[in-house]
Design a protein around this motif. Structure first.
Motif, mmCIF file in Angstrom:
data_model
loop_
_atom_site.group_PDB
_atom_site.id
_atom_site.type_symbol
_atom_site.label_atom_id
_atom_site.label_comp_id
_atom_site.label_asym_id
_atom_site.label_seq_id
_atom_site.Cartn_x
_atom_site.Cartn_y
_atom_site.Cartn_z
ATOM 1 N N SER A 190 67.741 -8.334 126.658
ATOM 2 C CA SER A 190 67.244 -7.443 127.698
ATOM 3 C C SER A 190 67.616 -6.020 127.293
ATOM 4 N N PRO A 191 66.694 -5.291 126.644
ATOM 5 C CA PRO A 191 67.026 -3.965 126.134
ATOM 6 C C PRO A 191 67.297 -2.931 127.217
ATOM 7 N N ASN A 192 66.803 -3.185 128.438
ATOM 8 C CA ASN A 192 67.081 -2.288 129.564
ATOM 9 C C ASN A 192 66.831 -3.049 130.851
ATOM 10 N N ASP A 193 66.939 -2.369 131.987
ATOM 11 C CA ASP A 193 66.866 -3.066 133.270
ATOM 12 C C ASP A 193 65.446 -3.329 133.756
ATOM 13 N N GLN A 194 64.447 -3.145 132.875
ATOM 14 C CA GLN A 194 63.062 -3.429 133.236
ATOM 15 C C GLN A 194 62.379 -4.440 132.322
ATOM 16 N N VAL A 195 63.051 -4.850 131.244
ATOM 17 C CA VAL A 195 62.403 -5.688 130.231
ATOM 18 C C VAL A 195 63.339 -6.804 129.786
ATOM 19 N N VAL A 196 62.776 -8.018 129.646
ATOM 20 C CA VAL A 196 63.453 -9.141 129.008
ATOM 21 C C VAL A 196 62.524 -9.653 127.909
ATOM 22 N N VAL A 197 63.076 -9.874 126.698
ATOM 23 C CA VAL A 197 62.265 -10.202 125.531
ATOM 24 C C VAL A 197 62.804 -11.441 124.835
ATOM 25 N N LEU A 198 61.894 -12.347 124.486
ATOM 26 C CA LEU A 198 62.205 -13.464 123.596
ATOM 27 C C LEU A 198 61.520 -13.188 122.274
ATOM 28 N N ARG A 199 62.283 -13.164 121.183
ATOM 29 C CA ARG A 199 61.723 -12.944 119.847
ATOM 30 C C ARG A 199 61.856 -14.220 119.033
ATOM 31 N N ALA A 200 60.895 -14.460 118.135
ATOM 32 C CA ALA A 200 60.907 -15.706 117.373
ATOM 33 C C ALA A 200 60.361 -15.482 115.968
ATOM 34 N N ALA A 222 57.027 -12.985 116.265
ATOM 35 C CA ALA A 222 56.409 -12.985 117.586
ATOM 36 C C ALA A 222 57.377 -12.495 118.648
ATOM 37 N N SER A 223 56.805 -11.943 119.729
ATOM 38 C CA SER A 223 57.582 -11.483 120.878
ATOM 39 C C SER A 223 56.895 -11.920 122.159
ATOM 40 N N LEU A 224 57.685 -12.390 123.107
ATOM 41 C CA LEU A 224 57.239 -12.707 124.458
ATOM 42 C C LEU A 224 58.102 -11.888 125.409
ATOM 43 N N TRP A 225 57.493 -11.219 126.362
ATOM 44 C CA TRP A 225 58.282 -10.362 127.244
ATOM 45 C C TRP A 225 57.818 -10.499 128.692
ATOM 46 N N CYS A 226 58.728 -10.246 129.589
ATOM 47 C CA CYS A 226 58.374 -9.995 130.985
ATOM 48 C C CYS A 226 58.941 -8.625 131.332
ATOM 49 N N ALA A 227 58.221 -7.894 132.166
ATOM 50 C CA ALA A 227 58.601 -6.507 132.434
ATOM 51 C C ALA A 227 58.213 -6.130 133.847
ATOM 52 N N SER A 228 58.932 -5.138 134.371
ATOM 53 C CA SER A 228 58.704 -4.658 135.724
ATOM 54 C C SER A 228 58.663 -3.137 135.734
ATOM 55 N N GLY A 229 57.829 -2.584 136.609
ATOM 56 C CA GLY A 229 57.800 -1.139 136.772
ATOM 57 C C GLY A 229 58.983 -0.613 137.556
ATOM 58 N N SER A 230 59.731 -1.516 138.179
ATOM 59 C CA SER A 230 60.948 -1.162 138.901
ATOM 60 C C SER A 230 62.126 -1.895 138.282
ATOM 61 N N ALA A 231 63.306 -1.312 138.373
ATOM 62 C CA ALA A 231 64.479 -1.912 137.755
ATOM 63 C C ALA A 231 64.855 -3.224 138.443
ATOM 64 N N TRP A 232 65.197 -4.227 137.632
ATOM 65 C CA TRP A 232 65.775 -5.453 138.158
ATOM 66 C C TRP A 232 67.280 -5.264 138.323
ATOM 67 N N THR A 233 67.859 -6.065 139.172
ATOM 68 C CA THR A 233 69.316 -6.100 139.255
ATOM 69 C C THR A 233 69.861 -6.861 138.054
ATOM 70 N N ASP A 234 71.148 -6.716 137.811
ATOM 71 C CA ASP A 234 71.771 -7.463 136.722
ATOM 72 C C ASP A 234 71.606 -8.966 136.940
ATOM 73 N N ALA A 235 71.716 -9.403 138.185
ATOM 74 C CA ALA A 235 71.573 -10.829 138.493
ATOM 75 C C ALA A 235 70.159 -11.323 138.192
ATOM 76 N N GLN A 236 69.141 -10.509 138.480
ATOM 77 C CA GLN A 236 67.760 -10.897 138.201
ATOM 78 C C GLN A 236 67.513 -10.982 136.698
ATOM 79 N N ARG A 237 68.012 -10.009 135.957
ATOM 80 C CA ARG A 237 67.852 -10.041 134.496
ATOM 81 C C ARG A 237 68.551 -11.262 133.900
ATOM 82 N N GLN A 238 69.753 -11.557 134.410
ATOM 83 C CA GLN A 238 70.482 -12.714 133.923
ATOM 84 C C GLN A 238 69.718 -14.000 134.210
#
Length: 285
Positions: free
Chosen positions: A239-249, A199-215
């Protein structure tokens, strides 16, 4: 394949959903063909967020069936989509069963894509595809839970295959063929490690997040993990890039994954939108 089986009709269904933000409310319009429906629009969080339940009356897909779901969120709209039960891919006598989902989220819109799990029955041939387009300023939370076989009833996945395709155009692509006979993938500690649920759960943005936001998003997922009620076999936040954070299980059953994903969804709601994440009304029945 027998002549009787070959002569059985295949289900072809499509559902088109269009959402627009107008005068403080997310309005909805739908069009369908074949065995796909959408229940009445609900607004449990108020007029700004439209909640829709997608329904497939036949209850599952067999070889040759093809379902297509297209959702378009206009600028500023907010939408939550879910399903009343699992998507079931049954045994196929030849051709693949196909579900294709296309989600377009315009500028400033928010989407939650929260379908129940996908169950891949033994001897199925399935294609499960989700393609997402996020405009500048659009954001989403989504998940995908795939269970190979029916571990709750002791039924394994000894034959068949599932092609999984998850894509946010331009920034993230995960595509994998889960074959029953690929023991190196299914049993290896570098693969599924013998677990039927991936399974995968993700949050994503059409605009880049800052490093602090991704963290902050990754830390929110880790903090939610500390309060888990049921253990998973394996999990990890990346976080494969500055627009996506993924939790895999990985897990042996769907329930602990669903529980964990709800916890992290709650944490991401607070981190992204400073709001509590109410459960879809259907889950509370």
């Amino acid at each position: 394949m027998s002549l009787a089986a070959a002569s059985q009709p295949h289900w072809k269904g499509s559902l088109r959903l269009d959402y627009r933000w107008d005068l403080g409310r997310t309005g909805a319009h739908d069009r369908h063909e074949g065995p796909l429906r959408v229940r009445k629009a609900l607004y449990p969080d108020g007029p700004h967020t439209c909640e829709h339940v997608l329904v497939h009356p036949p209850g599952g897909l067999v070889g040759g069936d093809e379902l297509r779901i297209d959702a378009h969120l206009g600028a500023g709209s907010r939408v939550r989509l879910t399903t009343p039960g699992a998507t079931r891919f049954y045994k196929s006598l030849g051709p693949a069963a196909v579900q294709r989902v296309s989600l377009q989220v315009d500028e400033g819109a928010r989407l939650e894509w929260l379908p129940m799990e996908t169950l891949a029955y033994d001897r199925c041939r399935a294609v499960n595809e989700c393609r997402i387009r996020l405009a500048t300023g659009a954001q989403m939370i989504g998940w995908d839970l795939c269970c190979l076989g029916l571990p709750a009833s002791g039924d394994g996945f000894e034959h068949g295959e599932v092609l999984q395709h998850l894509e946010i155009e331009g920034c993230w692509l995960e595509r994998g063929l889960l074959r029953a006979d690929a023991r190196w993938l299914r049993e290896s500690a570098l693969g599924l490690d013998g677990q039927p649920v991936v399974a995968s759960l993700w949050c994503a943005s059409g605009s880049a997040w800052t490093d602090a936001q991704r963290q902050a998003l990754q830390e929110a997922a880790l903090q939610a993990r500390a309060s888990e009620g049921a253990a998973l076999h394996a999990h990890g936040v990346t976080s494969p890039n500055d627009q996506v954070v993924v939790l895999r299980a990985l897990a042996h059953r769907v329930e602990p994954v669903f529980e964990r994903f709800q916890q992290v969804r709650q944490a991401w709601h607070q981190a992204l939108w400073n709001t509590a994440a109410s459960q879809p009304r259907l889950w509370r029945l």
